[in-house]
Write a protein that holds these residues in place. Structure first.
Motif, short mmCIF file in Angstrom:
data_model
loop_
_atom_site.label_atom_id
_atom_site.label_comp_id
_atom_site.label_asym_id
_atom_site.label_seq_id
_atom_site.Cartn_x
_atom_site.Cartn_y
_atom_site.Cartn_z
N UNK A 39 -20.11 12.16 41.30
CA UNK A 39 -21.46 12.36 42.04
C UNK A 39 -22.43 12.02 40.75
N UNK A 40 -22.16 12.64 39.44
CA UNK A 40 -23.20 12.49 38.46
C UNK A 40 -23.25 11.19 37.98
N UNK A 41 -22.01 10.48 38.05
CA UNK A 41 -22.10 9.08 37.29
C UNK A 41 -22.58 8.03 38.36
N UNK A 42 -22.30 8.44 39.65
CA UNK A 42 -23.17 7.41 40.60
C UNK A 42 -24.51 7.61 40.75
N UNK A 43 -25.02 8.67 40.60
CA UNK A 43 -26.49 8.95 40.65
C UNK A 43 -27.13 8.35 39.21
N UNK A 44 -26.37 8.31 38.20
CA UNK A 44 -27.01 8.19 36.99
C UNK A 44 -27.10 6.57 36.92
N UNK A 45 -25.92 5.69 37.34
CA UNK A 45 -25.66 4.35 37.05
C UNK A 45 -26.09 3.59 38.32
N UNK A 46 -26.22 3.97 39.59
CA UNK A 46 -26.54 3.13 40.55
C UNK A 46 -28.08 2.84 40.37
N UNK A 47 -28.23 1.30 40.52
CA UNK A 47 -29.89 0.68 40.12
C UNK A 47 -30.56 1.42 41.35
N UNK A 48 -32.09 1.15 40.78
CA UNK A 48 -33.13 1.56 41.66
C UNK A 48 -34.40 0.84 41.11
N UNK A 49 -35.18 0.55 42.09
CA UNK A 49 -36.54 -0.29 41.90
C UNK A 49 -37.20 0.17 40.71
N UNK A 50 -37.55 -0.69 39.82
CA UNK A 50 -38.57 -0.32 38.62
C UNK A 50 -37.91 0.87 38.05
N UNK A 51 -36.62 0.96 38.10
CA UNK A 51 -35.80 2.20 37.47
C UNK A 51 -36.54 3.62 37.89
N UNK A 52 -36.71 3.68 39.14
CA UNK A 52 -37.46 4.78 39.47
C UNK A 52 -36.63 6.05 39.59
N UNK A 53 -35.31 5.77 39.66
CA UNK A 53 -34.32 6.95 39.71
C UNK A 53 -34.74 8.01 40.64
N UNK A 54 -35.30 7.61 42.00
CA UNK A 54 -35.78 8.41 43.03
C UNK A 54 -34.66 9.03 43.86
N UNK A 55 -33.37 8.74 43.75
CA UNK A 55 -32.43 9.49 44.35
C UNK A 55 -31.92 11.08 43.97
N UNK A 56 -31.73 11.89 44.91
CA UNK A 56 -31.50 12.85 44.74
C UNK A 56 -30.04 13.44 45.58
#
Length: 199
Positions: free
Chosen positions: A33-50
């Motif tokens: 889970x940690x790896x997926x959350x860290x490395x999955x892309x997001x728009x503008x590198x927003x990292x909005x996933x929780x």
């Protein structure tokens, strides 16, 4: 021997027959889970996933909450199939809850007003990619999983039960466990109707 990427993509399926038997350690699940959350892309590198991962009694509690919420909605004489489905999800080892932080999305809307209407859409794109990464990674470890959407009817109780911040929007639920039944047959539409290549 490790699978190649396309084989992993092909073998990721919806498993509804799952058990509570451990396939890997809880620490390995957290690592995935940690790896997926860290490395999955997001728009503008927003990292909005929780993400919230529910194991053991917490996993059971989620599907009891969902079952009782649906019991209040579905007519009693039609509830048996719904209850059977909730019990099947509850029979698994755990559940991954996927959220998107709306505070991050709203911040991007304010900072980049020209794209404001797109940020909620892009947030969902990012969440979809994360769901796929987690699903495929769990399958690679020997788990079976499926993707469910009982939001928004369970949102408030989920937030209260697991102290989820108000600005986290529930997107999907992924029950997983050791497969005890094979997934159903899958039919494919002709690729020539779905893919066009211009050279």
């Amino acid at each position: 021997m490790a699978k190649d990427f396309l084989t992993s993509v092909q073998e990721r399926r919806s498993y509804y027959g799952i058990s509570k038997e451990a396939v890997v350690s809880d620490e390995r699940i957290q690592e995935i889970i940690n790896h997926a959350v860290k490395y999955t892309p997001s728009s503008f590198n927003s990292q909005s996933a929780r993400v919230v991962v529910l194991l053991g009694e917490n996993h059971d509690k989620l599907w009891n909450i969902t079952k009782e919420t649906l019991r209040a909605i579905v007519p009693a004489d039609q509830f048996a199939p719904t209850e059977e489905k909730m019990n099947a999800f509850g029979s698994g080892y755990g559940t991954v809850l996927f959220f998107e932080d709306q505070k991050v999305v709203e911040g991007l809307q304010e900072a980049f007003a020209a794209y404001a209407d797109n940020f909620p859409i892009w947030s969902n794109h990012s969440s979809g990619m994360l769901q796929f990464v987690v699903w495929t990674a769990l399958e690679n470890e020997g788990f079976g999983a499926s993707l469910q959407h009982y939001n928004p009817i369970i949102d408030e109780e989920v937030k209260q039960e697991w102290n989820v911040p108000e600005n986290w929007k529930l997107i999907a639920q992924m029950p997983f466990g050791k497969p005890v039944a094979a997934p159903g047959e899958k039919e494919f539409q002709p690729l020539e109707d779905r893919v066009k290549i211009y050279k």
